[in-house]
Design an enzyme around this catalytic site. Structure first.
Site: not given
Ligand code: BES
Ligand code: ZN
Ligand code: ZN
Length: 496
Positions: A349, A275, A345
């Protein structure tokens, strides 16, 4: 702090609060009732200060032994349960500035013949205690007015309401305590708030409550069970993954079984798809779902719901390293389905896929997961709202009702059938990011749905927005970890 319930007001409190509606007649009547000698000058001040009892407006009358503070409630038709919570927060914030030892809250004239005394009392307690929350352990020069330090809070109710009020107030205190734990966990930096810290918190909770047990599964065990998705994400970090399973069992035979699954990424650097600065600065909050689950467990045994409740957290850290999962890799989930990792990233999930499968294997047919899953939900709903997805309408309605009652903004989004192919992969059973733009919160929810059987009532709450307040949300939610979802879930479970 002692909470002293009185049916009649007395001179013991240094400050006494009177909530008043935005209504000139009511204000005048109250001031007449208080019977001041210099009444005329008070009415002059009222005019000069333009006190209309708008929400959050204060009017203070200082006297030798006791100050009277009128707090504006705003218009009656706009005043709901959440307004009581906000009002209690405003009261608490006023007390922080005064640093008195005793205060009173006059409610007698509001409670008379009210049906919702219970909800009102609980909301007041929640707002009052949560407004006093602070996280200043790393600040050397402590701000003295960051919390109040009351010895006694006197609450004046009518005789009829007193007992109901007292009991509901105590329940509100529990709800606040649970929320405060979740806030603490979210606020703690990731250097200490690692998977072990989450596991230790769960172990502590189980030790303190005889109705709660816990199992922490270590890496080797989880590997044997086939959780290749979860472990694939975990392997980039030197922090060892900890798979946490809490169980609350009621004393009597359980009416049902429910699972709460929380995303527990203790830091989300993005992994190899690292990020940028703005995206990473706050990523210690990526275990917010886990924090909510632990918050619920902190007090659940004291609230004694009639259902068996499972708490599941696949805790790990998402880091880039020579061991990290790569874009293009394929992971084998516990369900047997393979997952193409296109973007490291989109890790939450992937870990949740195994957590959801695990708890279904244990025979649980009602599941709520909470996850700081997508940046897209913050774009769509802004900072305060979480998104709710549900495979079951009844469950959806129940959770929305609880959220409304607890003052936690929650908004439904569709598990859109039209988008079911958006997570298709050419090399595996499913891909961890969609091959389209737009609807990122929905496609993430649809990814999770692949790991939930059709006969399971499942809800997914994306809390990426309200998990953390950049600036104060309201009088009782200061900037920082919010503890979002704790009260909604506690209310929902209590009603089962
Ligand atoms: N933890 C983030 C989501 C997030 C963003 C939480 C902002 C709180 C605030 C999640 O793991 C993530 O990085 N999601 C990606 C998904 C994308 C790669 C498909 C995102 O939202 O950008
Ligand atoms: Zn991520
Ligand atoms: Zn994440």
């Amino acid at each position: 702090m002692n909470i002293v319930f009185r049916a009649k007001e007395d001179a013991q409190a240094e400050i006494i609060f009177y909530p008043v509606l935005q209504d000139d007649k009511a204000i005048n009547a109250l001031l007449k009732k208080l019977d001041y000698e210099n009444e005329a000058s008070i009415f002059t001040r009222l005019k000069r200060e333009d006190f209309k009892a708008k929400s959050g407006q204060f009017f203070v009358i200082h006297d030798e032994e006791q100050s009277v503070v009128l707090i504006g409630r705003g218009e009656e038709k706009k005043f709901d349960l959440e307004s009581w919570r906000v009002l209690a927060g405003q009261m608490a914030n006023y007390l922080k500035k005064q640093q008195v030892k005793s205060a009173g809250l006059e409610l007698d004239y509001w409670l008379n013949n009210k049906k919702d005394v219970k909800d009102l009392a609980k909301a007041l307690a929640e707002g009052f205690y949560l407004a006093n929350y602070k996280f200043d352990k790393f600040i050397n020069k402590k701000d003295k007015i960051s919390s109040f330090d009351l010895e006694n809070l006197f609450i004046y109710t009518d005789k009829k309401s007193k007992n109901i009020f007292q009991k509901a107030w105590q329940e509100g205190v529990l709800f606040a305590q649970a929320t405060a734990l979740a806030r603490d966990l979210v606020n703690e930096p990731a250097s200490t708030m690692n998977p072990q810290f989450l596991a230790d918190t769960a172990i502590r909770i189980a030790k303190e409550n005889k109705n709660i047990s816990v199992k922490v599964l270590e890496e080797a065990e989880v590997k044997k069970m086939g959780m290749g998705a979860y472990l694939g994400i975990a392997k980039g970090s030197v922090e060892k993954p900890k798979f946490i399973h809490l169980i609350y069992k009621p004393n009597a035979k359980a009416k049902d079984k429910v699972a709460l699954v929380g995303k527990g990424i203790t830091f989300d650097s993005g992994g190899l798809n690292i990020k940028p600065f703005e995206g990473m600065i706050n990523m210690k909050i990526d275990m917010g779902g886990a924090a909510t689950v632990l918050g619920v467990f902190e007090v659940i045994a004291k609230l004694n719901p009639k259902v068996e409740v499972h708490g599941v957290i696949a805790a790990c850290e998402n880091m880039p390293s020579g061991n990290a999962v790569r874009p293009g890799d394929v992971l084998h989930s516990m369900s047997g389905q393979t997952i193409e990792i296109a973007n490291t990233d989109a890790e939450g999930r992937v870990t949740l896929a195994d957590a959801l499968h695990y708890i279904q294997q244990k025979g649980v047919k009602k599941i709520v997961d909470l996850a700081t899953l997508t940046g897209a939900v913050v774009i769509g709903l802004g900072p305060n709202y979480a998104a709710l997805f549900a495979s079951d309408d009844k469950m959806s309605k129940q959770i929305l009702d609880s959220a409304k009652k607890e003052g936690e903004p929650l908004w439904p989004l569709p598990l859109a059938k039209e988008y079911k192919d958006f997570n298709e992969s050419k090399i595996a059973d499913i891909r961890n990011i969609p091959n389209t733009r737009g609807g990122g919160t929905i496609t993430a929810a649809l990814f999770l749905k692949h790991f939930v059987a059709d006969d399971v009532a499942w809800a997914h709450i994306d809390i990426a927005g309200p998990v953390y307040a950049e600036k104060d949300f309201n009088s009782y939610t200061p900037a920082g970890g919010v503890g979002f979802g704790v009260r909604t879930l506690l209310d929902w479970l209590s009603k089962m």
